[in-house]
Design an enzyme around this catalytic site. Structure first.
Site, short mmCIF file in Angstrom:
data_model
loop_
_atom_site.label_atom_id
_atom_site.label_comp_id
_atom_site.label_asym_id
_atom_site.label_seq_id
_atom_site.Cartn_x
_atom_site.Cartn_y
_atom_site.Cartn_z
N ARG A 133 -9.54 8.50 73.01
CA ARG A 133 -9.98 7.39 73.86
C ARG A 133 -10.74 7.96 75.04
NH1 ARG A 133 -8.11 9.10 77.85
NH2 ARG A 133 -9.03 7.39 78.99
N ALA A 141 -14.62 6.92 77.04
CA ALA A 141 -15.95 6.66 76.47
C ALA A 141 -16.61 7.89 75.82
CB ALA A 141 -16.83 6.03 77.54
N ARG A 155 -14.44 0.03 68.26
CA ARG A 155 -14.16 -0.53 69.60
C ARG A 155 -15.50 -0.99 70.18
NH1 ARG A 155 -10.50 2.81 73.66
NH2 ARG A 155 -10.07 0.75 74.51
N GLN A 159 -2.50 4.95 80.69
CA GLN A 159 -3.34 6.16 80.63
C GLN A 159 -3.26 6.96 81.93
OE1 GLN A 159 -4.27 3.12 79.65
NE2 GLN A 159 -5.81 3.13 78.06
N ASP A 216 -17.15 2.74 81.25
CA ASP A 216 -17.36 2.65 79.79
C ASP A 216 -18.74 2.15 79.43
OD1 ASP A 216 -14.28 2.40 80.21
OD2 ASP A 216 -14.62 3.04 78.13
N ASN A 264 -15.15 -0.87 83.24
CA ASN A 264 -14.15 0.21 83.14
C ASN A 264 -12.80 -0.45 82.88
OD1 ASN A 264 -13.56 3.09 83.29
ND2 ASN A 264 -12.42 2.62 85.16
N LYS A 265 -11.80 0.38 82.69
CA LYS A 265 -10.45 -0.11 82.37
C LYS A 265 -10.03 -1.27 83.25
CE LYS A 265 -8.33 0.96 79.75
NZ LYS A 265 -8.36 0.20 78.48
O1 MRU Z 1 -9.11 2.16 76.74
P1 MRU Z 1 -9.53 3.52 77.18
O2 MRU Z 1 -8.37 4.41 77.51
O3 MRU Z 1 -10.49 4.16 76.18
O4 MRU Z 1 -10.35 3.28 78.53
C1 MRU Z 1 -10.98 4.38 79.13
C2 MRU Z 1 -11.55 4.13 80.47
O5 MRU Z 1 -11.61 3.03 80.95
C3 MRU Z 1 -12.17 5.34 81.15
O6 MRU Z 1 -12.10 5.20 82.54
C4 MRU Z 1 -13.64 5.46 80.75
O7 MRU Z 1 -13.78 5.49 79.36
C5 MRU Z 1 -14.27 6.69 81.32
S1 MRU Z 1 -13.73 8.16 80.49
C6 MRU Z 1 -14.59 9.49 81.10
#
Ligand code: MRU
Length: 350
Positions: A47, A49, A91, A199, A240, A250-251
């Protein structure tokens, strides 16, 4: 940590750290076909991006292995295209996935007409490896640029995991923290636990602690109090997908942090590579937001926490409007102000 590695030559396989097992266990998982890569992306074994993009690129190499048996070039390319479509459906939000798949497709279709499926498969592996190396270099460059924004003694709040686990190595937001730490700046990092899949608590805390950075985990709902009490000087996250105007997905929970940073007049920075920008969309309302299963919210570690039958809404990302973002740190430098002109100047040439 080596989040992702390809073992062997063109007949090899993909090995991923299973991020769902951390922090209790650091175990690897081998993928030998496209379906197992899709499963790993969907279930968040891999997981973040950039890491999703790299896993998908190697997934195309696994697709090419299977397609090589197809015989002629046209049948090979048709089967490869099906593999790309399956990986693309894993995704929806991180644009790095589509960027990586596009590169792989172009590598396959631009090979001279006399190349055999085996030769194309080998070119695809070279391409995936080049992207892997590019992501390593990118993260270190982001780290160098971003570290200049941080001062010794600062408190930094981060959300989710934008670290080595989410990239080839080093990380984006966490790469900035690593670079600042390595240059002798002492920082105190607050990691939001990042509900519902944790995470921040499981991955960011694990990574930073292993590297000797001072990190404290807080509940997401504690962020306003922790910022309000003066412990946080900077909020720093990954992204993302970033639209042409700077609106950034982003998350889930990131938007709230950006609002808090604005209310408390502290900077809100995003660290992201240029392949996280999607200049084909004008603003964040066109970013597809992944909705994940209800179980992630209605159960905690297998125990039901929401009454049976009560609906749950589980968007995995939110969009922070550009006006709340102080600057975006990418491998080419710092984008500030965050507007379409500065973005096109620094990212448009990539
Ligand atoms: O659902 P996830 O864990 O894939 O979400 C990831 C994020 O939101 C990260 O902050 C983003 O991908 C940047 S990773 C360098």
């Amino acid at each position: 940590v080596q989040t992702i590695r390809w073992e062997g030559d063109v007949a090899g396989s993909l090995v991923l750290i299973d991020q769902t097992a951390l922090p209790e266990q650091c175990v690897a998982r081998r993928c030998r076909d496209v379906a197992s890569v899709v499963e790993a992306i969907r279930s968040l074994r891999v997981r973040g991006a950039p890491a999703i993009g790299l896993a998908a690129a190697y997934g195309v190499c696994l697709g090419a292995q299977a397609a090589s048996a197809a015989g002629d070039r046209a049948a090979f390319l048709a089967q490869l295209e099906r593999a790309i479509a399956i990986l693309a459906a894993s995704r929806p939000t991180a644009v790095n996935l589509f960027w990586a798949l596009d590169r792989m497709r172009r590598t396959a279709t631009s090979q001279p007409p006399d190349r055999s499926p085996q030769q194309i498969a080998s070119a695809l592996l070279d391409q995936a490896r080049a992207m892997h190396q590019q992501d390593r270099d990118t993260c270190h460059a982001i780290g160098r640029h971003g570290a200049a924004l941080l001062r010794d003694g600062q408190g930094v709040l981060t959300h989710c995991n934008a670290g080595a686990l989410a990239t080839a190595e080093y990380g984006t937001a966490l790469g900035v923290l690593r670079a600042a730490h390595q240059s002798g700046k002492h920082l105190h990092v607050y990691a939001d636990e990042t509900r519902p899949l944790l995470q921040g608590a499981r991955l960011t805390a694990w990574e930073l602690d292993r590297d000797g950075l001072e990190v404290t985990v807080i509940c997401d709902v504690a962020a306003a109090h922790v910022i309000g009490s003066g412990r946080v000087d900077v909020v720093l996250t990954g992204a993302d997908r970033i639209a042409a105007n700077g609106d950034s997905a982003n998350k889930i929970g990131t938007y709230g942090l950006a609002l808090l940073a604005a209310a408390h007049e502290i900077p809100f920075y995003i660290a992201a590579p240029r392949n996280t920008f999607d200049l084909s969309i004008a603003s964040g309302d066109q970013i597809p937001i992944e909705e994940r299963g209800a179980d992630e919210i209605s159960q905690i570690f297998g125990t039901r926490t929401v009454p049976e039958g009560v609906p749950v809404y589980n968007p995995a990302f939110d969009v922070t409007p550009a006006r709340l973002i102080t600057a975006i740190i990418c491998e080419a430098g710092i984008i500030r102000p965050v507007d379409p002109v500065s973005i096109r100047r620094i990212v448009g040439s990539a």
